[in-house]
Design an enzyme around this catalytic site. Structure first.
Site, PDB file in Angstrom:
ATOM      1  N   ARG A  49      30.600  37.593  51.774  1.00  0.00           N
ATOM      2  CA  ARG A  49      30.659  38.895  51.630  1.00  0.00           C
ATOM      3  C   ARG A  49      29.762  38.483  50.339  1.00  0.00           C
ATOM      4  O   ARG A  49      30.371  38.025  48.975  1.00  0.00           O
ATOM      5  CB  ARG A  49      32.440  39.051  50.615  1.00  0.00           C
ATOM      6  CG  ARG A  49      32.423  40.278  49.939  1.00  0.00           C
ATOM      7  CD  ARG A  49      33.468  40.840  49.698  1.00  0.00           C
ATOM      8  NE  ARG A  49      34.351  41.611  49.355  1.00  0.00           N
ATOM      9  CZ  ARG A  49      34.570  42.112  47.977  1.00  0.00           C
ATOM     10  NH1 ARG A  49      34.196  40.978  47.251  1.00  0.00           N
ATOM     11  NH2 ARG A  49      34.616  42.931  47.539  1.00  0.00           N
ATOM     12  N   SER A 120      39.003  48.237  56.078  1.00  0.00           N
ATOM     13  CA  SER A 120      39.694  48.565  55.126  1.00  0.00           C
ATOM     14  C   SER A 120      40.256  50.152  55.442  1.00  0.00           C
ATOM     15  O   SER A 120      39.612  50.542  55.583  1.00  0.00           O
ATOM     16  CB  SER A 120      39.240  48.470  54.101  1.00  0.00           C
ATOM     17  OG  SER A 120      39.024  47.375  53.897  1.00  0.00           O
ATOM     18  N   LYS A 149      37.957  42.131  42.783  1.00  0.00           N
ATOM     19  CA  LYS A 149      37.444  43.800  43.496  1.00  0.00           C
ATOM     20  C   LYS A 149      37.240  44.224  42.586  1.00  0.00           C
ATOM     21  O   LYS A 149      38.572  44.565  42.343  1.00  0.00           O
ATOM     22  CB  LYS A 149      38.290  44.067  44.965  1.00  0.00           C
ATOM     23  CG  LYS A 149      37.454  45.539  45.459  1.00  0.00           C
ATOM     24  CD  LYS A 149      38.193  45.504  46.986  1.00  0.00           C
ATOM     25  CE  LYS A 149      37.235  46.957  47.140  1.00  0.00           C
ATOM     26  NZ  LYS A 149      35.971  46.989  48.125  1.00  0.00           N
TER      27      LYS A 149
HETATM   28  N1  TZP Z   1      39.744  43.855  49.053  1.00  0.00           N
HETATM   29  C1  TZP Z   1      41.020  44.359  48.817  1.00  0.00           C
HETATM   30  S1  TZP Z   1      41.603  43.142  47.293  1.00  0.00           S
HETATM   31  C2  TZP Z   1      39.757  42.010  47.496  1.00  0.00           C
HETATM   32  C3  TZP Z   1      39.367  43.085  48.490  1.00  0.00           C
HETATM   33  C4  TZP Z   1      37.632  42.701  49.219  1.00  0.00           C
HETATM   34  C5  TZP Z   1      39.899  41.344  47.262  1.00  0.00           C
HETATM   35  C6  TZP Z   1      40.976  39.804  47.036  1.00  0.00           C
HETATM   36  O1  TZP Z   1      40.433  38.430  46.600  1.00  0.00           O
HETATM   37  P1  TZP Z   1      41.316  38.187  46.165  1.00  0.00           P
HETATM   38  O2  TZP Z   1      40.753  36.717  45.123  1.00  0.00           O
HETATM   39  O3  TZP Z   1      41.796  36.813  47.278  1.00  0.00           O
HETATM   40  O4  TZP Z   1      42.642  38.933  45.499  1.00  0.00           O
END
Ligand code: TZP
Ligand code: MG
Length: 221
Positions: A49, A120, A149
């Site tokens: 990603r 998602s 995010k």
């Molecule tokens: N989608 C929802 S939360 C997120 C994504 C890509 C980020 C998750 O990252 P982390 O650092 O594990 O909270």
């Protein structure tokens, strides 16, 4: 069977247990080294990603993706690409993960053939639509607070996860957002097959130990 994923549903469920996601901007050190360590620690699935203003583009993104795919395959960890369907096809990735803002799942399914397709979703309706359109697994989150995010939706806890299972949805599901070895068990108990993490592994002092701890918390010995 709507999905065209070559892994059987039960094998995919297993592969979702410890789902590590990252790109070059998430890592404290070299992304290749971080991924190797994570594989050593026992991650079961990986998603490339590459996002954000500092993200690699074009040839550099392709090069890193190719290297990360090779590492994954050395450890028999399937390699998934986030959002970028063309990159996934060029790299011969094992699958793609898309959100609601990306191309419709149906179109993506046509482009990737039998590859793994993750989507998602944030509501029961989106979940049903994704399944109808050929998703192999669903991503649900953010479960807990995340700073990774920027455009993440409201923290939702395990509510939607619980709801989907109550509604009889049996498709493999992974939780995401702020998940660590300390709170992963609650996500699994609510009905997820696995947990997706960025920070918990990519920013750990030891990516290997972090992956190992997550694996143990999801799959008690
Ligand atoms: N989608 C929802 S939360 C997120 C994504 C890509 C980020 C998750 O990252 P982390 O650092 O594990 O909270
Ligand atoms: Mg997306």
């Amino acid at each position: 069977e709507k999905g065209g994923c070559p892994l059987k549903t039960e094998d995919l469920r297993e592969k979702l247990k410890v789902y590590f996601i990252m790109g070059s901007t998430n890592c404290l050190s070299d992304p290749e080294e971080t991924l190797k360590q994570a594989c050593e620690g026992g991650i079961t699935l990986f998603q490339f990603r590459e996002k954000g203003t500092q993200a690699l583009k074009e040839q550099q993104k392709l090069n890193l993706g190719g290297k990360l795919k090779e590492i994954c395959h050395q450890y028999s960890v399937p390699f998934i690409v986030n959002d970028d369907i063309d990159l996934a096809v060029r790299l011969g990735a094992d699958g793609v993960h898309i959100g609601q803002e990306d191309e419709p799942a149906e179109k993506v399914r046509k482009k990737i053939g039998s590859g793994i397709l993750g989507v998602s979703v944030h509501t029961l309706e989106e979940a049903r639509a994704a399944i109808e359109q050929g998703a192999d697994y669903l991503g649900i989150g953010p479960i807990y607070k995340t700073t990774t995010k920027e455009d993440a939706k409201e923290v939702q806890g395990v509510q939607l996860l619980t709801r989907l299972r109550e509604e009889g949805i049996t498709i493999p599901i992974v939780g995401i957002g702020g998940i660590t070895a300390s709170n992963a068990e609650a996500v699994i108990k609510a009905g997820a097959d696995g947990v997706s993490v960025i920070t918990a592994i990519s920013q750990a002092d030891s990516a290997k130990n972090a992956a190992k701890q997550l694996r143990e918390s999801v799959q008690p010995l």
